[in-house]
Design a protein around this motif. Structure first.
Motif, PDB file in Angstrom:
ATOM      1  N   ARG A  97       9.479 -61.425 -39.976  1.00  0.00           N
ATOM      2  CA  ARG A  97       9.074 -62.582 -40.781  1.00  0.00           C
ATOM      3  C   ARG A  97       8.566 -62.136 -42.147  1.00  0.00           C
ATOM      4  O   ARG A  97       8.902 -62.731 -43.174  1.00  0.00           O
ATOM      5  CB  ARG A  97       7.974 -63.374 -40.056  1.00  0.00           C
ATOM      6  CG  ARG A  97       8.509 -64.380 -39.063  1.00  0.00           C
ATOM      7  CD  ARG A  97       7.457 -65.440 -38.719  1.00  0.00           C
ATOM      8  NE  ARG A  97       6.273 -64.859 -38.096  1.00  0.00           N
ATOM      9  CZ  ARG A  97       6.155 -64.642 -36.798  1.00  0.00           C
ATOM     10  NH1 ARG A  97       7.140 -64.960 -35.975  1.00  0.00           N
ATOM     11  NH2 ARG A  97       5.050 -64.113 -36.314  1.00  0.00           N
ATOM     12  N   GLY A 124      14.759 -71.317 -33.583  1.00  0.00           N
ATOM     13  CA  GLY A 124      14.543 -72.665 -34.078  1.00  0.00           C
ATOM     14  C   GLY A 124      13.440 -72.754 -35.122  1.00  0.00           C
ATOM     15  O   GLY A 124      13.408 -73.684 -35.916  1.00  0.00           O
ATOM     16  N   GLN A 125      12.526 -71.795 -35.126  1.00  0.00           N
ATOM     17  CA  GLN A 125      11.496 -71.763 -36.176  1.00  0.00           C
ATOM     18  C   GLN A 125      12.169 -71.602 -37.534  1.00  0.00           C
ATOM     19  O   GLN A 125      13.254 -71.055 -37.642  1.00  0.00           O
ATOM     20  CB  GLN A 125      10.547 -70.571 -35.958  1.00  0.00           C
ATOM     21  CG  GLN A 125       9.507 -70.768 -34.871  1.00  0.00           C
ATOM     22  CD  GLN A 125       8.562 -69.565 -34.779  1.00  0.00           C
ATOM     23  OE1 GLN A 125       8.480 -68.753 -35.700  1.00  0.00           O
ATOM     24  NE2 GLN A 125       7.871 -69.451 -33.651  1.00  0.00           N
ATOM     25  N   LYS A 126      11.461 -72.054 -38.564  1.00  0.00           N
ATOM     26  CA  LYS A 126      12.011 -71.896 -39.911  1.00  0.00           C
ATOM     27  C   LYS A 126      11.294 -70.761 -40.638  1.00  0.00           C
ATOM     28  O   LYS A 126      10.060 -70.695 -40.634  1.00  0.00           O
ATOM     29  CB  LYS A 126      11.845 -73.197 -40.705  1.00  0.00           C
ATOM     30  CG  LYS A 126      12.765 -74.292 -40.211  1.00  0.00           C
ATOM     31  CD  LYS A 126      13.589 -74.880 -41.347  1.00  0.00           C
ATOM     32  CE  LYS A 126      14.690 -75.771 -40.795  1.00  0.00           C
ATOM     33  NZ  LYS A 126      15.422 -76.486 -41.838  1.00  0.00           N
ATOM     34  N   MET A 130      15.085 -70.966 -43.528  1.00  0.00           N
ATOM     35  CA  MET A 130      16.214 -70.649 -42.648  1.00  0.00           C
ATOM     36  C   MET A 130      15.790 -70.761 -41.199  1.00  0.00           C
ATOM     37  O   MET A 130      14.754 -70.232 -40.808  1.00  0.00           O
ATOM     38  CB  MET A 130      16.694 -69.217 -42.895  1.00  0.00           C
ATOM     39  CG  MET A 130      17.142 -68.976 -44.309  1.00  0.00           C
ATOM     40  SD  MET A 130      17.605 -67.259 -44.512  1.00  0.00           S
ATOM     41  CE  MET A 130      19.223 -67.325 -43.816  1.00  0.00           C
ATOM     42  N   GLU A 131      16.628 -71.402 -40.422  1.00  0.00           N
ATOM     43  CA  GLU A 131      16.318 -71.538 -39.009  1.00  0.00           C
ATOM     44  C   GLU A 131      16.662 -70.243 -38.275  1.00  0.00           C
ATOM     45  O   GLU A 131      17.735 -69.674 -38.495  1.00  0.00           O
ATOM     46  CB  GLU A 131      17.137 -72.696 -38.436  1.00  0.00           C
ATOM     47  CG  GLU A 131      16.599 -73.241 -37.130  1.00  0.00           C
ATOM     48  CD  GLU A 131      17.409 -74.461 -36.703  1.00  0.00           C
ATOM     49  OE1 GLU A 131      17.787 -74.511 -35.527  1.00  0.00           O
ATOM     50  OE2 GLU A 131      17.660 -75.347 -37.538  1.00  0.00           O
ATOM     51  N   VAL A 132      15.766 -69.778 -37.422  1.00  0.00           N
ATOM     52  CA  VAL A 132      16.049 -68.574 -36.638  1.00  0.00           C
ATOM     53  C   VAL A 132      17.083 -68.906 -35.570  1.00  0.00           C
ATOM     54  O   VAL A 132      16.905 -69.851 -34.805  1.00  0.00           O
ATOM     55  CB  VAL A 132      14.775 -68.027 -35.973  1.00  0.00           C
ATOM     56  CG1 VAL A 132      15.097 -66.806 -35.113  1.00  0.00           C
ATOM     57  CG2 VAL A 132      13.726 -67.679 -37.017  1.00  0.00           C
ATOM     58  N   LEU A 133      18.157 -68.143 -35.529  1.00  0.00           N
ATOM     59  CA  LEU A 133      19.262 -68.418 -34.617  1.00  0.00           C
ATOM     60  C   LEU A 133      19.231 -67.499 -33.405  1.00  0.00           C
ATOM     61  O   LEU A 133      18.696 -66.388 -33.472  1.00  0.00           O
ATOM     62  CB  LEU A 133      20.595 -68.226 -35.351  1.00  0.00           C
ATOM     63  CG  LEU A 133      20.801 -69.034 -36.638  1.00  0.00           C
ATOM     64  CD1 LEU A 133      22.111 -68.642 -37.300  1.00  0.00           C
ATOM     65  CD2 LEU A 133      20.763 -70.527 -36.341  1.00  0.00           C
TER      66      LEU A 133
END
Lengths: 213, 213
Positions: A97, A124-126, A130-133
């Motif tokens: 992060r 799913g966190q941003k 950007m969304e975590v994939l």
DNA sequence: TAGATTGTTAATCGATTAACAATC
DNA sequence: TAGATTGTTAATCGATTAACAATC
């Protein structure tokens, strides 16, 4: 322009530092600088600076010095910062992060296109919009965006197998924060290791040995 | 034991890597290792390993090799990891939080005693169980805990003046993540710079130049 | 032109590798 | 003892510094 001899890593590792100093000079409105003055600011010898720069071509002018703006641009080009390489980041823990948030990839020659993690609580966190994939999407992303570089912020245990997998997906460069030593195992694969722990231990040594002086 | 000649930084910077490899061997139950086998695992020459280790003393046994556990302990001592130096961290932004959370200071020769920030919205937050303190408490903390090292995770602009201040408080070592180059300005002050941006630009160069091969 | 500063060659210094005698 | 592998000296290689002719 660029001389064809192989450039040593010692020279290359000084380029980003030149680049930073030149940026500052530029920002402060300095138009020209001699190797002598730059050497004093940076704590190097003027000889070394001229030697370094002449690995890539004659960027100066006799009797005058170097044009700051021009030299800055030139070094940026040498470092390849004018072409943005698509990169993905693996591991959205504390370190991942921070790297994603803190680092200005665009200014360093990269474009961060996706962030992956395999923990359901993180997916799913941003992060910076950007969304975590989930990691199962890595393959598709790499193919679609022609990703060539991966930033590894994953635990050592995970790294060994993921590296193999990424290489099979045609990843050719790693910015490696994990404790796993990618190093010399994979020929043709370019690795830049960031071993923060090693750096901290080196400081410990300096403090220990510094007292002996 | 330790030879009295000055040890070069090239040697020192390899020690943490030896240390990591020896730790792994130890964990895997390997009791002895020869310079030859270690060299193959690490991608070095056996000669270099023996040369490096003999800067500090003869840790091996002819005809046998090195006792893993013993060599590991020895290198830890050389690096000064057996003495924990009190350290403070400045700047609890993305990077500072990640460093505080991610790094195992105790295993690298340090004890993180406090974290500081000057943003009211960050002060009071807990990081790894430590409350972020306002910067005005730096002086008191350093005096009371005899702090000798500071970890700088602050912006470049702030760094220049804070470094002077910290040196006046008898801080003698810096682990510097800021873009400010402490480098050569302050004699007697020990600095370990972590320039992540430089590292990323170096990777960009490798990718750019690697294609020419 | 004279002065300054580069680009480049030569000299020095340091780090890595090779070789081998010492010895476990 | 014989075999293996170190510690250490010598040889090589590479990087840094010094010097200076070229030239702006």
């Amino acid at each position: 322009m660029a001389k064809s001899e192989r450039i040593s890593m010692s020279v290359i590792r000084r380029l980003p530092r030149y680049y930073r100093f030149l940026y500052d000079l530029k920002e402060n409105g300095v138009v020209r600088i001699s190797s002598k003055e730059l050497s004093q600011r940076m704590g190097l010898t003027a000889s070394q600076i001229r030697q370094d720069l002449n690995c890539f071509g004659g960027f100066g002018q006799q009797g005058y010095g170097y044009v700051v703006e021009q030299l800055y641009a030139e070094i940026g080009r040498i470092l390849g910062l004018d072409v943005l390489t698509p990169a993905i980041l693996l591991g959205a823990g504390n370190l991942g992060r921070a790297v994603a948030n803190h680092m200005d990839f665009e200014q360093k020659g990269f474009r961060l296109v996706a962030i992956f993690d395999d923990s359901p609580s993180i997916i799913g966190q941003k992060i910076r919009g950007m969304e975590v994939l989930p990691t199962k999407l890595i393959e598709e992303t790499c193919r679609r965006q022609n990703v060539k570089v991966a930033v590894l912020c994953i635990p050592k245990e995970a790294a060994a197998s993921i590296v193999e997998y990424l290489i099979s997906l045609d990843i050719r460069g790693f910015w490696n924060f994990s404790h796993f030593d990618i190093g010399h195992h994979y020929p043709g694969v370019l690795v830049e290791n960031v071993h923060l722990g090693d750096s901290l231990m080196t400081l410990s040594y300096k403090l220990t040995a510094g007292g002996e002086k």
